[in-house]
Design a protein around this motif. Structure first.
Motif, PDB file in Angstrom:
ATOM      1  N   ASN A   1       0.820  -1.215   0.000  1.00 16.22           N
ATOM      2  CA  ASN A   1       0.000   0.000   0.000  1.00 16.22           C
ATOM      3  C   ASN A   1       0.854   1.266   0.000  1.00 16.22           C
ATOM      4  OD1 ASN A   1      -2.427  -1.410   0.017  1.00 16.22           O
ATOM      5  ND2 ASN A   1      -2.494  -1.518   2.247  1.00 16.22           N
ATOM      6  N   GLY A   2       2.034   1.168   0.586  1.00 21.72           N
ATOM      7  CA  GLY A   2       2.908   2.335   0.651  1.00 21.72           C
ATOM      8  C   GLY A   2       3.900   2.420  -0.499  1.00 21.72           C
ATOM      9  N   LYS A   3       3.750   1.520  -1.477  1.00 24.19           N
ATOM     10  CA  LYS A   3       4.731   1.440  -2.567  1.00 24.19           C
ATOM     11  C   LYS A   3       4.819   2.741  -3.350  1.00 24.19           C
ATOM     12  CE  LYS A   3       5.882  -1.196  -6.740  1.00 24.19           C
ATOM     13  NZ  LYS A   3       5.470  -2.311  -7.631  1.00 24.19           N
ATOM     14  N   PHE A   4       3.675   3.299  -3.765  1.00 22.70           N
ATOM     15  CA  PHE A   4       3.720   4.533  -4.555  1.00 22.70           C
ATOM     16  C   PHE A   4       4.390   5.650  -3.766  1.00 22.70           C
ATOM     17  CE2 PHE A   4       1.990   8.785  -5.058  1.00 22.70           C
ATOM     18  CZ  PHE A   4       2.368   9.064  -6.357  1.00 22.70           C
ATOM     19  N   TYR A   5       3.955   5.856  -2.525  1.00 18.45           N
ATOM     20  CA  TYR A   5       4.481   6.953  -1.717  1.00 18.45           C
ATOM     21  C   TYR A   5       5.992   6.800  -1.561  1.00 18.45           C
ATOM     22  CZ  TYR A   5       4.681  10.377   2.103  1.00 18.45           C
ATOM     23  OH  TYR A   5       4.976  11.472   2.890  1.00 18.45           O
ATOM     24  N   ARG A   6       6.431   5.578  -1.295  1.00 22.88           N
ATOM     25  CA  ARG A   6       7.863   5.326  -1.091  1.00 22.88           C
ATOM     26  C   ARG A   6       8.653   5.649  -2.359  1.00 22.88           C
ATOM     27  NH1 ARG A   6       7.261   0.517  -0.029  1.00 22.88           N
ATOM     28  NH2 ARG A   6       7.890  -0.494  -1.985  1.00 22.88           N
ATOM     29  N   GLN A   7       8.173   5.134  -3.488  1.00 20.48           N
ATOM     30  CA  GLN A   7       8.900   5.344  -4.739  1.00 20.48           C
ATOM     31  C   GLN A   7       8.877   6.813  -5.163  1.00 20.48           C
ATOM     32  OE1 GLN A   7       7.049   2.563  -7.455  1.00 20.48           O
ATOM     33  NE2 GLN A   7       8.345   0.861  -6.774  1.00 20.48           N
ATOM     34  N   TRP A   8       7.736   7.467  -4.936  1.00 17.74           N
ATOM     35  CA  TRP A   8       7.619   8.870  -5.335  1.00 17.74           C
ATOM     36  C   TRP A   8       8.552   9.758  -4.516  1.00 17.74           C
ATOM     37  CZ3 TRP A   8       6.056  11.923  -9.063  1.00 17.74           C
ATOM     38  CH2 TRP A   8       5.799  13.269  -8.802  1.00 17.74           C
ATOM     39  N   THR A   9       8.536   9.592  -3.200  1.00 17.10           N
ATOM     40  CA  THR A   9       9.391  10.435  -2.353  1.00 17.10           C
ATOM     41  C   THR A   9      10.868  10.090  -2.543  1.00 17.10           C
ATOM     42  OG1 THR A   9       8.961   8.918  -0.493  1.00 17.10           O
ATOM     43  CG2 THR A   9       7.633  10.924  -0.616  1.00 17.10           C
ATOM     44  N   ASP A  10      11.177   8.815  -2.783  1.00 21.37           N
ATOM     45  CA  ASP A  10      12.569   8.454  -3.081  1.00 21.37           C
ATOM     46  C   ASP A  10      13.029   9.140  -4.362  1.00 21.37           C
ATOM     47  OD1 ASP A  10      12.711   6.904  -0.834  1.00 21.37           O
ATOM     48  OD2 ASP A  10      12.540   4.978  -1.875  1.00 21.37           O
ATOM     49  N   GLY A  11      12.124   9.205  -5.345  1.00 23.38           N
ATOM     50  CA  GLY A  11      12.459   9.871  -6.598  1.00 23.38           C
ATOM     51  C   GLY A  11      12.682  11.358  -6.416  1.00 23.38           C
ATOM     52  N   LEU A  12      11.927  11.965  -5.510  1.00 19.34           N
ATOM     53  CA  LEU A  12      12.106  13.392  -5.247  1.00 19.34           C
ATOM     54  C   LEU A  12      13.483  13.683  -4.656  1.00 19.34           C
ATOM     55  CD1 LEU A  12       8.668  14.620  -3.832  1.00 19.34           C
ATOM     56  CD2 LEU A  12       9.656  15.035  -6.087  1.00 19.34           C
ATOM     57  N   ASP A  13      13.988  12.745  -3.851  1.00 16.61           N
ATOM     58  CA  ASP A  13      15.331  12.930  -3.296  1.00 16.61           C
ATOM     59  C   ASP A  13      16.359  13.081  -4.416  1.00 16.61           C
ATOM     60  OD1 ASP A  13      14.442  12.794  -0.727  1.00 16.61           O
ATOM     61  OD2 ASP A  13      14.951  10.691  -0.426  1.00 16.61           O
ATOM     62  N   LYS A  14      16.129  12.362  -5.516  1.00 15.31           N
ATOM     63  CA  LYS A  14      17.070  12.393  -6.644  1.00 15.31           C
ATOM     64  C   LYS A  14      16.841  13.598  -7.540  1.00 15.31           C
ATOM     65  CE  LYS A  14      18.473   9.744 -10.736  1.00 15.31           C
ATOM     66  NZ  LYS A  14      18.283   8.484 -11.505  1.00 15.31           N
ATOM     67  N   TYR A  15      15.578  13.795  -7.938  1.00 16.18           N
ATOM     68  CA  TYR A  15      15.296  14.826  -8.932  1.00 16.18           C
ATOM     69  C   TYR A  15      15.029  16.205  -8.316  1.00 16.18           C
ATOM     70  CZ  TYR A  15      15.132  10.999 -12.243  1.00 16.18           C
ATOM     71  OH  TYR A  15      15.466   9.917 -13.019  1.00 16.18           O
ATOM     72  N   GLY A  16      14.804  16.245  -7.011  1.00 17.66           N
ATOM     73  CA  GLY A  16      14.608  17.534  -6.366  1.00 17.66           C
ATOM     74  C   GLY A  16      15.855  18.389  -6.394  1.00 17.66           C
ATOM     75  N   THR A  17      17.022  17.760  -6.415  1.00 15.93           N
ATOM     76  CA  THR A  17      18.287  18.496  -6.428  1.00 15.93           C
ATOM     77  C   THR A  17      18.894  18.574  -7.830  1.00 15.93           C
ATOM     78  OG1 THR A  17      19.449  16.451  -5.841  1.00 15.93           O
ATOM     79  CG2 THR A  17      18.821  17.924  -4.034  1.00 15.93           C
ATOM     80  N   LYS A  18      18.159  18.111  -8.838  1.00 17.23           N
ATOM     81  CA  LYS A  18      18.638  18.190 -10.222  1.00 17.23           C
ATOM     82  C   LYS A  18      18.402  19.591 -10.772  1.00 17.23           C
ATOM     83  CE  LYS A  18      17.754  16.337 -14.868  1.00 17.23           C
ATOM     84  NZ  LYS A  18      16.971  15.360 -15.666  1.00 17.23           N
TER      85      LYS A  18
ATOM     86  N   THR B   1       9.530  19.108   3.200  1.00 14.56           N
ATOM     87  CA  THR B   1      10.236  20.285   3.698  1.00 14.56           C
ATOM     88  C   THR B   1      11.502  19.889   4.441  1.00 14.56           C
ATOM     89  OG1 THR B   1       8.047  21.287   3.975  1.00 14.56           O
ATOM     90  CG2 THR B   1       9.904  22.477   4.897  1.00 14.56           C
ATOM     91  N   ASP B   2      11.419  18.811   5.200  1.00 10.45           N
ATOM     92  CA  ASP B   2      12.593  18.318   5.916  1.00 10.45           C
ATOM     93  C   ASP B   2      13.678  17.878   4.933  1.00 10.45           C
ATOM     94  OD1 ASP B   2      13.649  17.638   8.630  1.00 10.45           O
ATOM     95  OD2 ASP B   2      13.777  15.638   7.754  1.00 10.45           O
ATOM     96  N   ASP B   3      13.270  17.204   3.848  1.00 15.02           N
ATOM     97  CA  ASP B   3      14.239  16.765   2.835  1.00 15.02           C
ATOM     98  C   ASP B   3      14.886  17.968   2.147  1.00 15.02           C
ATOM     99  OD1 ASP B   3      13.729  14.137   3.399  1.00 15.02           O
ATOM    100  OD2 ASP B   3      12.406  13.800   1.682  1.00 15.02           O
ATOM    101  N   MET B   4      14.110  19.032   1.910  1.00 15.43           N
ATOM    102  CA  MET B   4      14.681  20.220   1.282  1.00 15.43           C
ATOM    103  C   MET B   4      15.683  20.906   2.208  1.00 15.43           C
ATOM    104  SD  MET B   4      11.755  22.021  -1.073  1.00 15.43           S
ATOM    105  CE  MET B   4      10.561  22.295   0.217  1.00 15.43           C
ATOM    106  N   ILE B   5      15.392  20.902   3.506  1.00 17.17           N
ATOM    107  CA  ILE B   5      16.339  21.474   4.463  1.00 17.17           C
ATOM    108  C   ILE B   5      17.644  20.671   4.444  1.00 17.17           C
ATOM    109  CG2 ILE B   5      16.797  21.785   6.927  1.00 17.17           C
ATOM    110  CD1 ILE B   5      13.852  22.568   7.249  1.00 17.17           C
ATOM    111  N   SER B   6      17.517  19.347   4.409  1.00 21.94           N
ATOM    112  CA  SER B   6      18.720  18.494   4.351  1.00 21.94           C
ATOM    113  C   SER B   6      19.510  18.761   3.078  1.00 21.94           C
ATOM    114  CB  SER B   6      18.317  17.014   4.415  1.00 21.94           C
ATOM    115  OG  SER B   6      17.684  16.716   5.638  1.00 21.94           O
TER     116      SER B   6
END
Length: 756
Positions: free
Chosen positions: A304-321, A356-361
């Motif tokens: 059930n948490g698969k989408f959320y996990r994959q989406w937020t993991d992807g943001l870690d990569k592409y958020g800083t691109k 927001t926490d990930d962006m601060i990191s």
């Protein structure tokens, strides 16, 4: 309106029956044909060739069942959707009729004059305002019906898309070259709509989109952005990278290459933002669990948490691109937050916290990544963290959790939650807020005029439990706050308190003052210094109400409270908010006193009120005497405060006078309105600017203010026509003035070094 939608379910039953028939054929084929090539009696090249052919045919029998069942499911899905939407249309029509409207069979709304009396008909004929109100009512009902019809049309188009897609063989490697049955058929209309929308979005990112595609994408968002299956399917298809590219493409079209159609691209941004909000909403079972808690992590690990996990993991990569250039970078986080700000939906607590926490990191690893360089990017604010905080302010629970030093109230303590210190504090370990940097012969760093606006909104929401107040709305000093909110308020005060320094950033002053004003009952006890329970709990900064286990009291040290009140008071609107809230609370407390109250029951509220007003007096004098306070001249500052506190509209009430009475306010505002009324009369009587400044001085004088406050209240409580009544009110006035003297003295001691 007349279609028998039940036939959709009848058809669905027939398609299920078809699937059953294909299952029978599969069984027979497996037994009588497919099995021949598997036995011992036939071997060799021909047997192998036949077996491959037979496998394909057997799989087609299975795919036919999948497709038939999917069609049945789509039919039932269509039935459910259309029944609900037609019901909405019927309800809208019936309510319009009940509101004296006529609705034709074609959906045209007109006013039903036949229901009017002769008097009403005559009035509407001669009254332009009445006629205008009728036109507006007809227009409002027409809009509602049109939207209801449009919703049915949108849903019908979605059903069509699904039926076109479900019969297409999506597997070109199944031996039928894409011409067989669809073994991957799905029974969810919204998933097919999402797949089509993803295709359009991909073409849009490649610059190959048509006007028809844009129209279809708008329809898809309009019809489905609140549907989780559609939202998650679309975002899965695009991924974070494609989603960020889509919002960048929409901004480019809106602000650069196709400005004349900017509205439709902004509409698409809103649809995309709603889609993100819907897709990232976590289930109720983990709603109260902070990211990092065991229950939340267990959900992430589940299917059930698969989408959320994959989406937020992807943001870690592409958020800083970097999607921009080296000289004018555009990071994925900036684009994503820019898109999210187009939604009116409330984003999920956990998603906002984690994002927001990930962006601060990310910012800590790459300082300066949210700096705005040169012209920046239209439609996207460079400081994505402050933008996310602004979004968070629309979900007060999320803001409270984000700034609560003890976590988010789930019972799990998060000692590493230093968001408040990092964003609002001072020191080497706090945020270096981004500047607007312009390069050329020299590098120029300019202050961002929007700096901390999101922070201020989020702090107010987190401390009060409601969205930030709109312009012109005053905070009421009677709210009840939770334990978590009180912890946040205490944290704000202690974080902004810089000892004898009183500096508070200009964009934090009003929102923080509005938050402080809602704690006026506690502020009065803290500044009054008479309640020992506040002193006992000063270390924790809050305590729970014994009579109301759901209510918490703020018990911040008085010096910290005064320092921050002084800091925000550089802004006259902020000071006016604090002063007006105190006056309102005094009124409310006096009104609660029972008739015949005597002794401390009557004098204590006035003594504490006087002390609170005394602190405000000391703060006002400190602001006006501080040579560093250069944003306003003394006269401007006092004028703005005066208008904030006692200017503007006065609510209806009756003030007793020697000649009878004058209606100028209501019971809640007796004292405040007395001041406003007298001040207003003086201002009208003397148009001279210098005299007006003198009038402002006179009515900002605490003695004058307190005399009018108590007199306005006492005039309705006691018989002012007798000496006994006058003496009683004068005695109460003495109590508030005595408290004021003590409040001034204490506050001045706290502020002693702030002007050095």
């Amino acid at each position: 309106m007349s279609t028998d939608l039940a036939t959709l379910n009848t058809a669905a039953d027939r398609w299920d029956g078809m699937a059953n028939e294909f299952e029978k054929r599969e069984t027979a084929y497996r037994r009588d044909v497919h099995g021949i090539s598997l036995g011992n009696s036939w071997s060799g090249v021909s047997a192998d060739a036949a077996n491959k052919r037979f496998d394909i045919t057997l799989k087609e029998f299975q795919s036919a069942q999948t497709e038939a069942k999917a069609v049945a499911s789509l039919l039932r899905d269509a039935h459910t959707n259309l029944v609900e939407l037609r019901g909405n249309l019927k309800t809208a029509r019936q309510e319009a009729i009940e509101a004296k409207m006529k609705v034709s069979d074609q959906g045209v709304v007109t006013y039903d004059y036949s229901k009017l009396t002769e008097g009403e008909k005559n009035a509407i004929h001669h009254d332009p305002d009445y006629q205008d109100s009728v036109r507006k009512a007809v227009g409002s009902w027409q809009d509602r019906l049109d939207h209801a019809v449009k919703a049915v049309t949108d849903a019908d188009r979605g059903i069509e898309i699904a039926f076109e897609a479900v019969v297409l063989d999506s597997d070109i490697n199944d031996g039928t070259m894409g011409t067989g049955f669809n073994g991957h058929a799905q029974g969810d209309i919204e998933k097919y709509e999402a797949e089509k929308a993803a295709g359009i979005a991909t073409r849009l990112n490649n610059g190959e989109v048509s006007a028809a595609d844009i129209a279809e994408l708008r329809r898809s968002f309009r019809d489905n952005s609140g549907d989780k299956a559609f939202s998650q399917t679309l975002l899965t298809s695009l991924g974070p990278d494609g989603t960020i590219k889509l919002t960048n493409s929409l901004n480019h079209l809106a602000y650069d290459s196709d400005k004349k159609h900017k509205g439709q691209y902004m509409d698409l941004q809103g649809g995309l933002a709603d889609t993100i909000a819907t897709a990232t909403d976590v289930p109720a079972s983990v709603k109260d669990q902070p990211p990092g808690s065991k229950k939340f992590d267990d959900w992430l690990a589940s299917d059930n948490g698969k989408f959320y996990r994959q989406w937020t993991d992807g943001l870690d990569k592409y958020g800083t691109k970097n999607y921009g250039s080296k000289s004018n970078p555009l990071y994925g986080y900036q684009s994503l937050v820019g898109a999210m700000q187009h939604s009116d939906k409330k984003y999920d607590d956990q998603f906002l916290y984690q994002l927001t926490d990930d962006m601060i990191s990310a910012e800590k690893k790459q300082p300066g990544m949210f700096t705005e360089w040169g012209p920046g990017h239209d439609g996207i604010r460079a400081d994505a963290i402050d933008g996310a905080l602004d979004i968070m302010s629309k979900n007060p629970d999320a803001a409270t959790a984000f700034f609560d030093p003890a976590g988010n109230g789930s019972g799990e303590k998060h000692v590493d939650n230093d968001h408040l210190h990092y964003l609002a504090g001072s020191g080497d370990d706090t945020r270096d807020w981004p500047k607007h940097t312009i390069t050329g012969v020299t590098v120029t760093n300019l202050d961002d005029p929007l700096s901390r606006t999101g922070l201020g909104a989020a702090l107010q929401a987190g401390a009060t439990g409601h969205v930030p107040l709109p312009d012109g709305q005053e905070p009421l000093p009677t709210y009840t706050h939770s334990e978590e909110q009180a912890r946040v308020m205490n944290g704000i005060l202690n974080t902004l308190d810089q000892g004898t320094s009183t500096e508070v950033h200009e964009n934090l002053r009003v929102p923080v003052a509005q938050a402080i004003a809602e704690y006026t009952p506690d502020n009065q006890e803290i500044l009054g210094g008479l309640d020992g329970e506040y002193a006992e709990n000063m270390k924790d900064g809050y305590f729970m109400d014994e009579k109301n286990p759901n209510a918490a009291h703020l018990s911040t040290p008085a010096d910290a409270l005064v320092h921050v009140m002084r800091g925000v008071s550089e802004d006259p609107d902020a000071y006016g908010t604090l002063d007006k809230a105190e006056s309102r609370y005094i009124n409310a407390e006096l009104d609660k006193l029972p008739q015949g109250a005597t002794g401390y029951s009557e004098s204590n509220p006035l003594t504490k009120s006087g002390a609170a007003l005394g602190a405000l007096t000391a703060i006002r004098e400190d602001v006006l005497n501080d040579e560093r306070s250069s944003a306003y001249s003394d006269a401007d500052w006092k004028s703005k405060v005066a208008y904030h506190i006692i200017g503007g509209a006065v609510t209806p009430m009756t003030i007793p006078t020697a000649g009878g009475s004058i209606a100028v306010g209501d019971g809640l505002q007796r004292g405040v309105d007395t001041v406003a009324w007298v001040w207003g009369n003086d201002m009208k009587a003397d148009a001279d600017a210098k005299a007006n400044e003198g009038i402002n001085d006179r009515y900002l004088d605490a003695n004058k203010q307190m005399q009018l406050l108590v007199h306005g209240w006492g005039s309705e409580r006691y018989d002012m026509g007798t000496q006994e009544g006058k003496d009683h009110v004068q005695g109460l006035t003495n109590e508030i003035l005595s408290g004021h003297t003590r409040g001034v003295s204490n506050a001045k001691a706290y502020l002693t070094d702030t002007t050095n």
